[in-house]
Enzyme design. Structure first.
Site, PDB file in Angstrom:
ATOM      1  N   ASN A   1      -3.258 -12.880  21.773  1.00 35.10           N
ATOM      2  CA  ASN A   1      -4.243 -12.789  20.350  1.00 35.10           C
ATOM      3  C   ASN A   1      -5.749 -12.741  20.623  1.00 35.10           C
ATOM      4  O   ASN A   1      -6.459 -14.009  20.352  1.00 35.10           O
ATOM      5  CB  ASN A   1      -3.756 -14.269  19.465  1.00 35.10           C
ATOM      6  CG  ASN A   1      -3.811 -15.449  20.155  1.00 35.10           C
ATOM      7  OD1 ASN A   1      -3.898 -15.305  21.397  1.00 35.10           O
ATOM      8  ND2 ASN A   1      -3.681 -16.460  19.454  1.00 35.10           N
TER       9      ASN A   1
ATOM     10  N   ASP B   1       0.977 -24.088  26.080  1.00 33.10           N
ATOM     11  CA  ASP B   1       0.135 -23.255  25.053  1.00 33.10           C
ATOM     12  C   ASP B   1      -1.099 -23.515  24.981  1.00 33.10           C
ATOM     13  O   ASP B   1      -1.922 -24.010  23.882  1.00 33.10           O
ATOM     14  CB  ASP B   1       0.769 -23.848  23.692  1.00 33.10           C
ATOM     15  CG  ASP B   1       0.524 -22.953  22.622  1.00 33.10           C
ATOM     16  OD1 ASP B   1      -0.117 -21.936  22.806  1.00 33.10           O
ATOM     17  OD2 ASP B   1       0.861 -23.106  21.371  1.00 33.10           O
TER      18      ASP B   1
ATOM     19  N   HIS C   1      -3.659 -19.295  26.481  1.00 37.16           N
ATOM     20  CA  HIS C   1      -4.603 -18.563  25.717  1.00 37.16           C
ATOM     21  C   HIS C   1      -5.878 -18.448  26.691  1.00 37.16           C
ATOM     22  O   HIS C   1      -6.636 -19.777  26.712  1.00 37.16           O
ATOM     23  CB  HIS C   1      -4.822 -19.091  24.358  1.00 37.16           C
ATOM     24  CG  HIS C   1      -3.528 -18.882  23.566  1.00 37.16           C
ATOM     25  ND1 HIS C   1      -3.434 -17.989  22.745  1.00 37.16           N
ATOM     26  CD2 HIS C   1      -2.576 -19.787  23.267  1.00 37.16           C
ATOM     27  CE1 HIS C   1      -2.043 -18.188  22.041  1.00 37.16           C
ATOM     28  NE2 HIS C   1      -1.636 -19.192  22.572  1.00 37.16           N
ATOM     29  N   LEU C   2      -6.303 -17.536  26.970  1.00 34.27           N
ATOM     30  CA  LEU C   2      -7.420 -17.359  27.978  1.00 34.27           C
ATOM     31  C   LEU C   2      -8.752 -16.863  27.230  1.00 34.27           C
ATOM     32  O   LEU C   2      -9.790 -16.834  27.452  1.00 34.27           O
ATOM     33  CB  LEU C   2      -7.398 -16.491  29.128  1.00 34.27           C
ATOM     34  CG  LEU C   2      -6.389 -16.989  30.234  1.00 34.27           C
ATOM     35  CD1 LEU C   2      -6.096 -16.001  31.427  1.00 34.27           C
ATOM     36  CD2 LEU C   2      -6.697 -18.240  30.676  1.00 34.27           C
ATOM     37  N   ARG C   3      -8.545 -16.451  25.952  1.00 31.82           N
ATOM     38  CA  ARG C   3      -9.413 -16.100  24.824  1.00 31.82           C
ATOM     39  C   ARG C   3     -10.316 -14.783  25.259  1.00 31.82           C
ATOM     40  O   ARG C   3     -10.955 -14.220  24.129  1.00 31.82           O
ATOM     41  CB  ARG C   3     -10.355 -17.099  24.608  1.00 31.82           C
ATOM     42  CG  ARG C   3      -9.627 -18.575  24.261  1.00 31.82           C
ATOM     43  CD  ARG C   3      -8.887 -18.242  22.928  1.00 31.82           C
ATOM     44  NE  ARG C   3      -8.393 -19.673  22.347  1.00 31.82           N
ATOM     45  CZ  ARG C   3      -7.137 -19.647  21.554  1.00 31.82           C
ATOM     46  NH1 ARG C   3      -6.604 -18.787  21.435  1.00 31.82           N
ATOM     47  NH2 ARG C   3      -6.894 -20.902  21.197  1.00 31.82           N
TER      48      ARG C   3
ATOM     49  N   HIS D   1       7.279 -22.650  22.456  1.00 28.75           N
ATOM     50  CA  HIS D   1       6.868 -23.873  21.962  1.00 28.75           C
ATOM     51  C   HIS D   1       7.915 -24.433  20.598  1.00 28.75           C
ATOM     52  O   HIS D   1       7.434 -24.844  19.724  1.00 28.75           O
ATOM     53  CB  HIS D   1       5.417 -23.976  21.491  1.00 28.75           C
ATOM     54  CG  HIS D   1       5.049 -22.826  20.541  1.00 28.75           C
ATOM     55  ND1 HIS D   1       5.633 -22.573  19.337  1.00 28.75           N
ATOM     56  CD2 HIS D   1       3.899 -22.055  20.883  1.00 28.75           C
ATOM     57  CE1 HIS D   1       5.028 -21.372  18.906  1.00 28.75           C
ATOM     58  NE2 HIS D   1       4.042 -21.204  19.468  1.00 28.75           N
TER      59      HIS D   1
ATOM     60  N   HIS E   1       6.960 -16.570  18.330  1.00 31.44           N
ATOM     61  CA  HIS E   1       6.134 -17.806  17.918  1.00 31.44           C
ATOM     62  C   HIS E   1       6.950 -17.645  16.775  1.00 31.44           C
ATOM     63  O   HIS E   1       7.043 -16.715  15.710  1.00 31.44           O
ATOM     64  CB  HIS E   1       4.826 -17.228  17.755  1.00 31.44           C
ATOM     65  CG  HIS E   1       4.134 -18.172  16.726  1.00 31.44           C
ATOM     66  ND1 HIS E   1       3.231 -19.279  17.410  1.00 31.44           N
ATOM     67  CD2 HIS E   1       4.217 -18.617  15.419  1.00 31.44           C
ATOM     68  CE1 HIS E   1       2.534 -19.966  16.552  1.00 31.44           C
ATOM     69  NE2 HIS E   1       3.231 -19.582  15.249  1.00 31.44           N
TER      70      HIS E   1
ATOM     71  N   HIS F   1     -10.501 -24.378  21.951  1.00 34.43           N
ATOM     72  CA  HIS F   1     -11.399 -24.183  21.041  1.00 34.43           C
ATOM     73  C   HIS F   1     -12.812 -24.787  21.222  1.00 34.43           C
ATOM     74  O   HIS F   1     -12.928 -25.953  21.986  1.00 34.43           O
ATOM     75  CB  HIS F   1     -10.881 -24.626  19.557  1.00 34.43           C
ATOM     76  CG  HIS F   1      -9.688 -23.929  19.195  1.00 34.43           C
ATOM     77  ND1 HIS F   1      -9.728 -22.637  18.669  1.00 34.43           N
ATOM     78  CD2 HIS F   1      -8.270 -24.377  19.127  1.00 34.43           C
ATOM     79  CE1 HIS F   1      -8.387 -22.115  18.423  1.00 34.43           C
ATOM     80  NE2 HIS F   1      -7.636 -23.045  18.637  1.00 34.43           N
TER      81      HIS F   1
END
Ligand code: DOR
Ligand code: ZN
Ligand code: ZN
Length: 422
Positions: A92, A303, A60-62, A230, A177, A307
């Site tokens: 996401n 994964d 997740h690179l956001r 995952h 997922h 945060h």
């Protein structure tokens, strides 16, 4: 200029070999016992191992939208510091990566950052709402390498079936997922002894297993490949093993936290242990390792879910799910799988590099003459303490902080260029 990696032990598909490796431009030109260093920049790899660059097909690179947690630049810096030469990033974001414009944005930004290769993954449904399919064909044309519902399972089985069929027409895989939201029902940890002990709400294995079984049923009935994200349960490993033995075109990944940790860690109430799916019990951990060994689980991904502090420095129930894992993936995997004698370094390398490349049809993943020079040089003898304060990722959220591991990344090369150390 040519680069000569001298005196290292090369990690090849069928074993290790001490040899020099010459890079010319973007390719591995020559592998031989002794190569002259004339006119080359030399990397001294004496006593070190040279591996195919890690390919992490689940991060997740956001960016766009959650740059406080991570952005493409910080995520790519973290990647190359972790020996990763290629990532696939989950959709996401905000806006959700459900259209060609966001796919192009990510690719362009990654090109500017110019560290590792970044392959966007498109959302399965518009806005990840689970209702209508995203523009899968247009995302593919813009460069998406797969589609996924990561973070939020498509609850409607009919929609998922359509997605698999439609994606397959574009030669894309669905990365699923697996989580039945009605069974998770607000659970934050594995349902079991430790959830009772801590008073934290549990999420049962069945929540994961039911959707693994559903995706396999769809894949089998359509004869279309599917990829399970995952895997964390022993029972999920069993379902996938049995499907594979029938010839179902299913592939699957797991993450270092599922083979290195058990839910004993949640008794600390440390929110850095909160991840989705949750870390489970010893029998799950052992089954994950068995699954990796016998090929039921094809690859290891992180994964990587960075945060910010404020997302984690709250009470357990309110904390965000996720582990910042891309900078610890190699060392944790090496320490828990190879150093412990569970598998060889070549076997681990296949899980970290070649298998993801093959699952998604990406270039890279092996060391041979003529192959792309995406390489990682690691010192396996160096024991060190994981220190999240030193992460390049903005996400310092790791349950491995302070743990002693082996396997320090010394160099990362992408397309024949040294990208790490910076
Ligand atoms: O722990 C997780 N974090 N699991 C997911 O599925 C999503 C991810 C995130 O985006 O933070
Ligand atoms: Zn997920
Ligand atoms: Zn994820």
């Amino acid at each position: 200029m040519k680069i000569l990696i001298k005196g290292g032990t090369l990690v090849l598909k069928d074993g290790e070999q001490r040899a020099d490796l010459l890079i010319n431009g973007t390719k591995i030109e020559k592998i031989s016992k002794q190569i002259s260093a004339d006119g080359c920049k030399v990397i001294n790899a004496e006593g070190k191992h040279v591996l195919p660059g890690l390919i992490d097909m689940h991060v997740h690179l956001r960016e766009p939208g959650f740059e406080g947690k991570e952005d493409i630049e910080s995520g790519c810096r973290a990647a190359v510091a972790g020996g990763v030469t290629q990532v696939c990033c989950m959709p996401n974001t905000n806006p959700v990566c459900d259209n060609a414009v966001v796919v192009s944005y990510i690719k362009n930004r990654a090109k500017e950052v110019n560290l590792c290769k970044v392959n966007p993954i498109g959302a399965i449904t518009k806005g990840e709402q689970g209702e209508s399919l995203a523009d899968i064909g247009k995302m593919k044309s813009a460069g998406a390498v797969a589609i996924s519902d990561d973070g939020k399972t498509v609850a409607n089985s009919h929609v998922m079936r359509l997605a698999m069929e439609y994606a397959n027409d574009f030669n894309l895989k669905c990365l699923c997922h697996c989580e039945d939201a009605s069974l998770v029902d607000g659970g934050v940890v594995n349902e079991g002894y430790n959830s009772t002990l801590t008073g934290l709400k549990g999420s049962p294995r069945a929540a994961e297993d039911i959707i693994i079984a559903r995706e396999i049923a769809l894949s089998e009935s359509l004869n279309i490949p599917v990829h399970i994200c995952h895997v964390s349960t022993y029972s999920g490993v069993e379902i996938i093993r049995s499907a594979k033995s029938r010839g179902v075109k299913v592939t699957a990944e797991t993450c270092p936290h599922y083979f290195a940790l058990t839910d004993d860690i949640i008794t600390s109430y440390d929110t850095n242990t909160k991840v989705n799916p949750p870390v489970r019990e010893e029998k799950d951990r052992l089954a994950i390792i068995e699954g990796l060994k016998d090929g039921t689980l094809d690859c290891i991904v992180t994964d990587h879910a960075p945060h910010s502090l404020k997302d984690k420095q709250v009470e357990y129930n309110l904390a965000a799910f996720g582990i910042s894992g891309i900078e610890t993936s190699f060392a944790v995997s090496y320490t828990y799988l190879v150093k412990s004698g569970k598998m060889t370094l070549s076997e681990l390398s296949e899980k970290l590099s070649l298998a993801p490349a093959q699952i998604l049809g990406l270039d890279g993943g092996e060391i041979r003459e003529g192959a792309i020079a995406d390489l990682t040089v690691a010192d396996l003898s160096k024991k060190y303490k994981i220190d999240s304060a030193k992460f390049y990722s903005k996400g310092k959220n790791t349950p491995f902080n302070g743990d002693e591991v082996y396997g320090k990344i010394e160099y990362t090369l992408v397309n024949g260029e040294i990208k790490f150390p910076f």
